[in-house]
Structure formats: structure tokens, C-alpha cells
Design a protein around this motif. Sequence first.
Motif, PDB file in Angstrom:
ATOM      1  N   MET A   1      59.174  49.979  34.522  1.00 35.96           N
ATOM      2  CA  MET A   1      58.624  49.304  35.688  1.00 35.96           C
ATOM      3  C   MET A   1      57.178  49.740  35.892  1.00 35.96           C
ATOM      4  O   MET A   1      56.816  50.854  35.540  1.00 35.96           O
ATOM      5  CB  MET A   1      59.435  49.664  36.927  1.00 35.96           C
ATOM      6  N   MET A   2      56.393  48.823  36.470  1.00 36.82           N
ATOM      7  CA  MET A   2      55.018  49.180  36.773  1.00 36.82           C
ATOM      8  C   MET A   2      54.618  48.631  38.129  1.00 36.82           C
ATOM      9  O   MET A   2      55.038  47.548  38.528  1.00 36.82           O
ATOM     10  CB  MET A   2      54.068  48.715  35.681  1.00 36.82           C
ATOM     11  N   LYS A   3      53.824  49.419  38.827  1.00 28.43           N
ATOM     12  CA  LYS A   3      53.366  49.056  40.159  1.00 28.43           C
ATOM     13  C   LYS A   3      51.962  48.475  40.076  1.00 28.43           C
ATOM     14  O   LYS A   3      51.114  48.993  39.348  1.00 28.43           O
ATOM     15  CB  LYS A   3      53.365  50.293  41.055  1.00 28.43           C
ATOM     16  N   LEU A   4      51.735  47.382  40.807  1.00 30.32           N
ATOM     17  CA  LEU A   4      50.413  46.762  40.909  1.00 30.32           C
ATOM     18  C   LEU A   4      50.025  46.690  42.374  1.00 30.32           C
ATOM     19  O   LEU A   4      50.872  46.406  43.229  1.00 30.32           O
ATOM     20  CB  LEU A   4      50.421  45.352  40.331  1.00 30.32           C
ATOM     21  N   GLN A   5      48.760  46.906  42.668  1.00 28.73           N
ATOM     22  CA  GLN A   5      48.246  46.714  44.018  1.00 28.73           C
ATOM     23  C   GLN A   5      47.483  45.399  44.022  1.00 28.73           C
ATOM     24  O   GLN A   5      46.467  45.268  43.342  1.00 28.73           O
ATOM     25  CB  GLN A   5      47.325  47.872  44.434  1.00 28.73           C
ATOM     26  N   MET A   6      47.995  44.427  44.750  1.00 26.73           N
ATOM     27  CA  MET A   6      47.373  43.107  44.822  1.00 26.73           C
ATOM     28  C   MET A   6      46.422  43.049  46.010  1.00 26.73           C
ATOM     29  O   MET A   6      46.727  43.558  47.083  1.00 26.73           O
ATOM     30  CB  MET A   6      48.446  42.024  44.992  1.00 26.73           C
ATOM     31  N   ARG A   7      45.288  42.380  45.804  1.00 30.36           N
ATOM     32  CA  ARG A   7      44.339  42.132  46.890  1.00 30.36           C
ATOM     33  C   ARG A   7      43.919  40.667  46.810  1.00 30.36           C
ATOM     34  O   ARG A   7      43.653  40.161  45.724  1.00 30.36           O
ATOM     35  CB  ARG A   7      43.141  43.063  46.774  1.00 30.36           C
ATOM     36  N   GLU A  21      49.104  43.600  48.976  1.00 28.88           N
ATOM     37  CA  GLU A  21      50.524  43.921  48.860  1.00 28.88           C
ATOM     38  C   GLU A  21      50.740  44.709  47.578  1.00 28.88           C
ATOM     39  O   GLU A  21      49.955  44.610  46.638  1.00 28.88           O
ATOM     40  CB  GLU A  21      51.401  42.668  48.872  1.00 28.88           C
ATOM     41  N   ALA A  22      51.793  45.498  47.562  1.00 33.19           N
ATOM     42  CA  ALA A  22      52.187  46.219  46.351  1.00 33.19           C
ATOM     43  C   ALA A  22      53.312  45.440  45.675  1.00 33.19           C
ATOM     44  O   ALA A  22      54.222  44.954  46.341  1.00 33.19           O
ATOM     45  CB  ALA A  22      52.654  47.629  46.703  1.00 33.19           C
ATOM     46  N   LEU A  23      53.214  45.302  44.361  1.00 32.17           N
ATOM     47  CA  LEU A  23      54.240  44.614  43.585  1.00 32.17           C
ATOM     48  C   LEU A  23      54.793  45.558  42.530  1.00 32.17           C
ATOM     49  O   LEU A  23      54.052  46.353  41.948  1.00 32.17           O
ATOM     50  CB  LEU A  23      53.671  43.384  42.874  1.00 32.17           C
ATOM     51  N   ILE A  24      56.068  45.449  42.280  1.00 30.88           N
ATOM     52  CA  ILE A  24      56.704  46.189  41.197  1.00 30.88           C
ATOM     53  C   ILE A  24      57.120  45.168  40.146  1.00 30.88           C
ATOM     54  O   ILE A  24      57.876  44.246  40.426  1.00 30.88           O
ATOM     55  CB  ILE A  24      57.951  46.963  41.690  1.00 30.88           C
ATOM     56  N   MET A  25      56.605  45.351  38.940  1.00 35.03           N
ATOM     57  CA  MET A  25      56.933  44.454  37.844  1.00 35.03           C
ATOM     58  C   MET A  25      57.939  45.154  36.935  1.00 35.03           C
ATOM     59  O   MET A  25      57.813  46.342  36.664  1.00 35.03           O
ATOM     60  CB  MET A  25      55.671  44.090  37.051  1.00 35.03           C
ATOM     61  N   GLU A  26      58.925  44.408  36.466  1.00 37.79           N
ATOM     62  CA  GLU A  26      59.978  44.968  35.616  1.00 37.79           C
ATOM     63  C   GLU A  26      59.476  45.326  34.218  1.00 37.79           C
ATOM     64  O   GLU A  26      60.020  46.200  33.568  1.00 37.79           O
ATOM     65  CB  GLU A  26      61.139  43.983  35.503  1.00 37.79           C
ATOM     66  N   LEU A  70      48.095  43.467  32.006  1.00 36.75           N
ATOM     67  CA  LEU A  70      48.012  44.412  33.116  1.00 36.75           C
ATOM     68  C   LEU A  70      48.697  45.725  32.770  1.00 36.75           C
ATOM     69  O   LEU A  70      49.685  45.744  32.043  1.00 36.75           O
ATOM     70  CB  LEU A  70      48.642  43.786  34.362  1.00 36.75           C
ATOM     71  N   ARG A  71      48.169  46.790  33.324  1.00 34.83           N
ATOM     72  CA  ARG A  71      48.727  48.127  33.128  1.00 34.83           C
ATOM     73  C   ARG A  71      49.198  48.678  34.470  1.00 34.83           C
ATOM     74  O   ARG A  71      48.763  48.247  35.524  1.00 34.83           O
ATOM     75  CB  ARG A  71      47.675  49.051  32.529  1.00 34.83           C
ATOM     76  N   ALA A  72      50.069  49.656  34.419  1.00 36.16           N
ATOM     77  CA  ALA A  72      50.611  50.269  35.632  1.00 36.16           C
ATOM     78  C   ALA A  72      49.490  50.802  36.522  1.00 36.16           C
ATOM     79  O   ALA A  72      48.461  51.276  36.031  1.00 36.16           O
ATOM     80  CB  ALA A  72      51.552  51.401  35.259  1.00 36.16           C
ATOM     81  N   ASP A  73      49.717  50.688  37.819  1.00 36.47           N
ATOM     82  CA  ASP A  73      48.799  51.182  38.848  1.00 36.47           C
ATOM     83  C   ASP A  73      47.468  50.450  38.891  1.00 36.47           C
ATOM     84  O   ASP A  73      46.496  50.963  39.455  1.00 36.47           O
ATOM     85  CB  ASP A  73      48.579  52.690  38.716  1.00 36.47           C
TER      86      ASP A  73
END
Length: 85
Positions: A1-7, A21-26, A70-73
Motif C-alpha cells: 500500500m502507498m499513501k498519497l497526499q492530494m491537493r 485529502e490523503a489517499l491510500i492506494m493498494e 507515483l511513489r509512496a508519500d
Amino acid sequence: MMKLQMRYFAQLREQLEVDSEALIMEQPIAVTGLIEQLRERGGIWAEVLAPEERICVAVNQEMVPMTHQLRADAEVALFRPVTGG
């Protein structure tokens, strides 16, 4: 899983009524896949992020193509192209 910060900026922020928002991608995903997943929310998301709409993307404050992996964080910013006058 990886977390992304969306703006979301400017017109997109106003239309979507969210600025971040914060998103968690599988699994790892490209920008195009991320936008498709956001579009699947339906309603205004599908309208604003429709394939024919022009959207710019910056990852960690650098402009990237839609094929960018995209990469984590990562911080992912979505906004409309800006024109001067």
C-alpha cells in the motif's frame, strides 16, 4: 500500500469542494490511473475529471506527464492550465 497526499487548486478546488485529502492506494499507480479512480467517485468528480478536460499534474511540486508513476508519500497536485492575458 502507498499513501498519497492530494491537493486541488483554483477552479478544481472550487468545483470539487475539497482542497486536500490523503489517499491510500493498494498498489503502485500512474497519474492516469489515479485520475480514473477519482473519476469513478461519480457526480462532479466524473464531470470535472472527464477525459476531455485539461488537467495539469505536479508531483512533489514538479510538473509531470500523465504517464508518471507515483511513489509512496508523494504530494500530487491537480489544477487546470493557467493562461495569461
